[in-house]
Each structure stands twice: as structure tokens, then as C-alpha cells.
Design a protein around this motif. Structure first.
Motif, PDB file in Angstrom:
ATOM      1  N   LYS A  25       6.489 -61.744  88.614  1.00 47.26           N
ATOM      2  CA  LYS A  25       6.693 -62.811  89.589  1.00 47.26           C
ATOM      3  C   LYS A  25       7.930 -63.652  89.264  1.00 47.26           C
ATOM      4  O   LYS A  25       8.141 -64.704  89.853  1.00 47.26           O
ATOM      5  CB  LYS A  25       5.452 -63.709  89.663  1.00 47.26           C
ATOM      6  N   THR A  26       8.736 -63.183  88.329  1.00 44.58           N
ATOM      7  CA  THR A  26       9.959 -63.907  87.998  1.00 44.58           C
ATOM      8  C   THR A  26      10.991 -63.687  89.097  1.00 44.58           C
ATOM      9  O   THR A  26      10.963 -62.690  89.820  1.00 44.58           O
ATOM     10  CB  THR A  26      10.530 -63.439  86.652  1.00 44.58           C
ATOM     11  N   SER A  27      11.920 -64.612  89.215  1.00 44.77           N
ATOM     12  CA  SER A  27      12.904 -64.548  90.298  1.00 44.77           C
ATOM     13  C   SER A  27      14.009 -63.540  89.992  1.00 44.77           C
ATOM     14  O   SER A  27      14.161 -63.070  88.858  1.00 44.77           O
ATOM     15  CB  SER A  27      13.508 -65.937  90.529  1.00 44.77           C
ATOM     16  N   ASP A  28      14.795 -63.244  91.014  1.00 44.68           N
ATOM     17  CA  ASP A  28      15.918 -62.321  90.887  1.00 44.68           C
ATOM     18  C   ASP A  28      16.979 -62.939  89.981  1.00 44.68           C
ATOM     19  O   ASP A  28      17.336 -64.111  90.113  1.00 44.68           O
ATOM     20  CB  ASP A  28      16.488 -62.041  92.284  1.00 44.68           C
ATOM     21  N   HIS A  29      17.500 -62.149  89.059  1.00 43.32           N
ATOM     22  CA  HIS A  29      18.492 -62.636  88.102  1.00 43.32           C
ATOM     23  C   HIS A  29      19.916 -62.547  88.628  1.00 43.32           C
ATOM     24  O   HIS A  29      20.817 -63.198  88.115  1.00 43.32           O
ATOM     25  CB  HIS A  29      18.406 -61.818  86.810  1.00 43.32           C
ATOM     26  N   ALA A  30      20.130 -61.749  89.669  1.00 41.43           N
ATOM     27  CA  ALA A  30      21.489 -61.497  90.156  1.00 41.43           C
ATOM     28  C   ALA A  30      22.208 -62.748  90.666  1.00 41.43           C
ATOM     29  O   ALA A  30      23.414 -62.911  90.395  1.00 41.43           O
ATOM     30  CB  ALA A  30      21.469 -60.418  91.240  1.00 41.43           C
ATOM     31  N   PRO A  31      21.554 -63.650  91.423  1.00 39.81           N
ATOM     32  CA  PRO A  31      22.284 -64.836  91.892  1.00 39.81           C
ATOM     33  C   PRO A  31      22.903 -65.659  90.768  1.00 39.81           C
ATOM     34  O   PRO A  31      24.041 -66.139  90.892  1.00 39.81           O
ATOM     35  CB  PRO A  31      21.214 -65.633  92.644  1.00 39.81           C
ATOM     36  N   LEU A  32      22.187 -65.828  89.665  1.00 44.09           N
ATOM     37  CA  LEU A  32      22.730 -66.588  88.537  1.00 44.09           C
ATOM     38  C   LEU A  32      23.930 -65.867  87.945  1.00 44.09           C
ATOM     39  O   LEU A  32      24.950 -66.491  87.619  1.00 44.09           O
ATOM     40  CB  LEU A  32      21.657 -66.797  87.466  1.00 44.09           C
ATOM     41  N   MET A  35      26.839 -66.179  90.261  1.00 51.37           N
ATOM     42  CA  MET A  35      27.290 -67.573  90.274  1.00 51.37           C
ATOM     43  C   MET A  35      28.176 -67.854  89.063  1.00 51.37           C
ATOM     44  O   MET A  35      29.238 -68.478  89.171  1.00 51.37           O
ATOM     45  CB  MET A  35      26.097 -68.522  90.275  1.00 51.37           C
ATOM     46  N   GLY A  36      27.732 -67.398  87.891  1.00 53.80           N
ATOM     47  CA  GLY A  36      28.534 -67.594  86.687  1.00 53.80           C
ATOM     48  C   GLY A  36      29.889 -66.925  86.783  1.00 53.80           C
ATOM     49  O   GLY A  36      30.920 -67.522  86.465  1.00 53.80           O
ATOM     50  N   LEU A  37      29.885 -65.672  87.250  1.00 51.10           N
ATOM     51  CA  LEU A  37      31.143 -64.956  87.434  1.00 51.10           C
ATOM     52  C   LEU A  37      32.026 -65.660  88.452  1.00 51.10           C
ATOM     53  O   LEU A  37      33.238 -65.831  88.246  1.00 51.10           O
ATOM     54  CB  LEU A  37      30.855 -63.520  87.893  1.00 51.10           C
ATOM     55  N   ALA A  69      25.754 -68.082  81.621  1.00 52.82           N
ATOM     56  CA  ALA A  69      25.010 -67.739  82.833  1.00 52.82           C
ATOM     57  C   ALA A  69      24.865 -66.227  82.983  1.00 52.82           C
ATOM     58  O   ALA A  69      23.784 -65.718  83.308  1.00 52.82           O
ATOM     59  CB  ALA A  69      25.704 -68.329  84.068  1.00 52.82           C
ATOM     60  N   GLN A  70      25.938 -65.490  82.719  1.00 50.63           N
ATOM     61  CA  GLN A  70      25.858 -64.038  82.882  1.00 50.63           C
ATOM     62  C   GLN A  70      25.025 -63.381  81.780  1.00 50.63           C
ATOM     63  O   GLN A  70      24.305 -62.411  82.038  1.00 50.63           O
ATOM     64  CB  GLN A  70      27.264 -63.438  82.928  1.00 50.63           C
ATOM     65  N   VAL A  71      25.117 -63.890  80.569  1.00 50.48           N
ATOM     66  CA  VAL A  71      24.289 -63.332  79.496  1.00 50.48           C
ATOM     67  C   VAL A  71      22.810 -63.587  79.783  1.00 50.48           C
ATOM     68  O   VAL A  71      21.964 -62.698  79.608  1.00 50.48           O
ATOM     69  CB  VAL A  71      24.696 -63.921  78.127  1.00 50.48           C
ATOM     70  N   PHE A  72      22.480 -64.799  80.239  1.00 50.57           N
ATOM     71  CA  PHE A  72      21.094 -65.089  80.608  1.00 50.57           C
ATOM     72  C   PHE A  72      20.628 -64.144  81.710  1.00 50.57           C
ATOM     73  O   PHE A  72      19.511 -63.616  81.674  1.00 50.57           O
ATOM     74  CB  PHE A  72      20.954 -66.539  81.087  1.00 50.57           C
ATOM     75  N   ALA A  73      21.484 -63.927  82.708  1.00 47.30           N
ATOM     76  CA  ALA A  73      21.138 -63.012  83.805  1.00 47.30           C
ATOM     77  C   ALA A  73      20.963 -61.591  83.281  1.00 47.30           C
ATOM     78  O   ALA A  73      20.068 -60.859  83.725  1.00 47.30           O
ATOM     79  CB  ALA A  73      22.214 -63.056  84.883  1.00 47.30           C
ATOM     80  N   ALA A 185      32.265 -63.391  94.583  1.00 43.08           N
ATOM     81  CA  ALA A 185      31.084 -63.472  93.721  1.00 43.08           C
ATOM     82  C   ALA A 185      30.218 -64.670  94.095  1.00 43.08           C
ATOM     83  O   ALA A 185      28.984 -64.583  94.106  1.00 43.08           O
ATOM     84  CB  ALA A 185      31.505 -63.558  92.253  1.00 43.08           C
ATOM     85  N   LEU A 186      30.862 -65.804  94.408  1.00 45.37           N
ATOM     86  CA  LEU A 186      30.110 -66.984  94.838  1.00 45.37           C
ATOM     87  C   LEU A 186      29.378 -66.708  96.150  1.00 45.37           C
ATOM     88  O   LEU A 186      28.208 -67.101  96.314  1.00 45.37           O
ATOM     89  CB  LEU A 186      31.051 -68.178  95.003  1.00 45.37           C
ATOM     90  N   TYR A 187      30.047 -66.037  97.077  1.00 49.91           N
ATOM     91  CA  TYR A 187      29.397 -65.692  98.343  1.00 49.91           C
ATOM     92  C   TYR A 187      28.165 -64.815  98.093  1.00 49.91           C
ATOM     93  O   TYR A 187      27.097 -65.053  98.664  1.00 49.91           O
ATOM     94  CB  TYR A 187      30.363 -64.951  99.262  1.00 49.91           C
ATOM     95  N   THR A 188      28.313 -63.815  97.239  1.00 52.42           N
ATOM     96  CA  THR A 188      27.201 -62.912  96.941  1.00 52.42           C
ATOM     97  C   THR A 188      26.031 -63.675  96.348  1.00 52.42           C
ATOM     98  O   THR A 188      24.871 -63.466  96.730  1.00 52.42           O
ATOM     99  CB  THR A 188      27.659 -61.806  95.970  1.00 52.42           C
ATOM    100  N   SER A 189      26.318 -64.590  95.414  1.00 53.82           N
ATOM    101  CA  SER A 189      25.266 -65.381  94.790  1.00 53.82           C
ATOM    102  C   SER A 189      24.526 -66.242  95.811  1.00 53.82           C
ATOM    103  O   SER A 189      23.297 -66.227  95.892  1.00 53.82           O
ATOM    104  CB  SER A 189      25.869 -66.276  93.703  1.00 53.82           C
ATOM    105  N   LEU A 190      25.287 -67.001  96.605  1.00 56.99           N
ATOM    106  CA  LEU A 190      24.675 -67.919  97.560  1.00 56.99           C
ATOM    107  C   LEU A 190      23.967 -67.166  98.687  1.00 56.99           C
ATOM    108  O   LEU A 190      22.929 -67.627  99.194  1.00 56.99           O
ATOM    109  CB  LEU A 190      25.733 -68.859  98.119  1.00 56.99           C
ATOM    110  N   ALA A 191      24.490 -65.997  99.067  1.00 56.79           N
ATOM    111  CA  ALA A 191      23.828 -65.180 100.085  1.00 56.79           C
ATOM    112  C   ALA A 191      22.486 -64.678  99.581  1.00 56.79           C
ATOM    113  O   ALA A 191      21.480 -64.683 100.319  1.00 56.79           O
ATOM    114  CB  ALA A 191      24.726 -64.007 100.467  1.00 56.79           C
ATOM    115  N   LEU A 192      22.435 -64.251  98.325  1.00 49.61           N
ATOM    116  CA  LEU A 192      21.174 -63.795  97.742  1.00 49.61           C
ATOM    117  C   LEU A 192      20.146 -64.920  97.707  1.00 49.61           C
ATOM    118  O   LEU A 192      18.961 -64.706  97.993  1.00 49.61           O
ATOM    119  CB  LEU A 192      21.413 -63.248  96.329  1.00 49.61           C
ATOM    120  N   VAL A 193      20.596 -66.123  97.356  1.00 46.70           N
ATOM    121  CA  VAL A 193      19.688 -67.274  97.310  1.00 46.70           C
ATOM    122  C   VAL A 193      19.177 -67.605  98.713  1.00 46.70           C
ATOM    123  O   VAL A 193      17.972 -67.783  98.927  1.00 46.70           O
ATOM    124  CB  VAL A 193      20.391 -68.499  96.698  1.00 46.70           C
ATOM    125  N   ALA A 194      20.084 -67.704  99.675  1.00 52.51           N
ATOM    126  CA  ALA A 194      19.703 -68.060 101.045  1.00 52.51           C
ATOM    127  C   ALA A 194      18.752 -67.034 101.647  1.00 52.51           C
ATOM    128  O   ALA A 194      17.729 -67.387 102.253  1.00 52.51           O
ATOM    129  CB  ALA A 194      20.952 -68.196 101.912  1.00 52.51           C
TER     130      ALA A 194
END
Length: 205
Positions: A25-32, A35-37, A69-73, A185-194
Motif C-alpha cells: 500500500k506504499t505510494s509510487d516512488h517515481a514522482p519523487l 521531481m529530484g531530477l 530524492a533520487q536515492v530515496f526513490a 522531468a518536472l512535468y512527468t513528476s507532477l503529471a504522475l501526482v495529479a
């Protein structure tokens, strides 16, 4: 063997009908990760395009967003069994740490290590470009257009910046492509979140 020891024959938990299934039930790691990139690359692109000259913000973003951020992801991707995400995010997160150290080495470690030469940075970026190119080919199998665009821009960023450091005149093109990488990369992150929050496609990927 004592009577208290369990064998596959008498182990209750070993029986197929008693298998446990863990629901992730953990969230998707890709947006983070994106976002970092995106934030780190955007600041680097702005500097490379001539919007500002000092590298303070680039170093800060490289360490705390591009790096952590990317290492955490990547770690979260590893937990989820995402080989591509775990490898790409972790590797490029560590790239940003090493890149920040290179930028800081002139002031911190020049007396011990010597400042990195343009040629050494050029070959360093060239090797990363080759890695990025291979991962780009893998993204075509994944099939998400936004991720493909990010890796096209990432690969071009490495090769163009390598060329600039090796004395091949590319003008400010490397800076502008790096800026495009950050924005994509920012667009991809925010699109995934939205899309995740609304439960439907708000921003196409």
C-alpha cells in the motif's frame, strides 16, 4: 532432532493453504525521483544557459534533490521489485552527489586532489551518457512517452555537456537541453501526482 523442531511436513506455516500475501500500500516512488531530477537539472540548465553564473543553487539542488530524492526513490523502487526504477534513480542520484563534489572540489579539496580538469569531466559525462543511452533504449519497452522524452533529454544533456568540456563548441545548446530535461522531468513528476490523486488522466503521459 527434538520434537520441538519443525520440518516441512509438520510446519503449519509451510503449508500452501497457509501462505501469506502482503499487499503493498506504499505510494509510487517515481514522482519523487523525477521531481529530484527535474529540480536539479532545471537549476543546472538555467546556469548553463546564462541566467546566473554562481553554482551555489546548483550544488544545493544537486545534493538534496538530485541526490537524496533520487536515492530515496531508488530504494523504494528496489522494495517494490522495480529493477529499472531502482537502478536508474539510485545511479543518477549518486551521480548528482558526485557532480556536486566535483563542483565543490575547487574550493574544498583542490589542495589535496586538485581541481577536476575539463577533459576529465568530459570523459566522466561521456560515460554517463552511454549509460543513459542504454537506459533510453529500455524506456521504449516501458512505453511511457513522458519517460522516453526525459531519457532522450538526459542522454543529450550528458553528451552535449561532455562535448563542451572536451572542447567541442556547442555554445549554450548544452545548457538549454539541460533546461528541457529539467522541465520534462518536472512535468512527468507532477503529471504522475495529479493522475494518482484524481484517479484519472489529468495530464497525459
Amino acid at each position: 532432532m527434538t520434537n520441538n523442531e519443525e520440518t516441512p511436513e509438520n510446519c503449519v506455516l509451510c503449508k500452501p493453504e497457509n501462505e501469506f500475501h502482503i499487499i503493498d500500500k506504499t505510494s509510487d516512488h517515481a514522482p519523487l525521483g523525477f521531481m529530484g531530477l527535474g529540480l536539479a537539472a532545471t537549476m543546472l540548465g538555467l546556469m548553463g544557459s546564462g541566467f546566473f553564473a554562481d553554482a551555489t543553487m546548483v550544488v544545493s539542488m544537486s545534493i538534496f534533490l538530485g541526490g537524496f530524492a533520487q536515492v530515496f526513490a531508488g530504494i523504494e523502487g528496489w522494495k517494490k521489485g522495480d529493477v529499472f526504477g531502482a537502478t536508474a534513480f539510485s545511479a543518477f542520484g549518486l551521480f548528482w552527489f558526485s557532480f556536486a563534489f566535483i563542483l565543490m572540489s575547487t574550493g574544498i579539496a583542490e589542495g589535496v586532489l586538485g581541481a577536476a580538469s575539463a577533459a576529465s569531466v568530459g570523459f566522466y559525462l561521456l560515460i554517463w551518457g552511454i549509460v543513459s543511452l542504454v537506459l533510453l533504449l529500455v524506456t521504449f519497452k516501458i512505453g511511457i512517452k513522458a519517460i522516453i522524452v526525459v531519457f532522450i533529454a538526459l542522454t543529450l544533456t550528458f553528451f552535449l555537456n561532455a562535448a563542451a568540456n572536451l572542447g567541442i563548441g556547442v555554445g549554450s545548446l548544452a545548457g538549454y537541453v539541460t533546461l528541457i530535461l529539467g522541465i520534462s522531468a518536472l512535468y512527468t513528476s507532477l503529471a504522475l501526482v495529479a493522475n494518482s490523486v484524481f484517479g484519472k488522466t489529468i495530464a497525459p503521459l
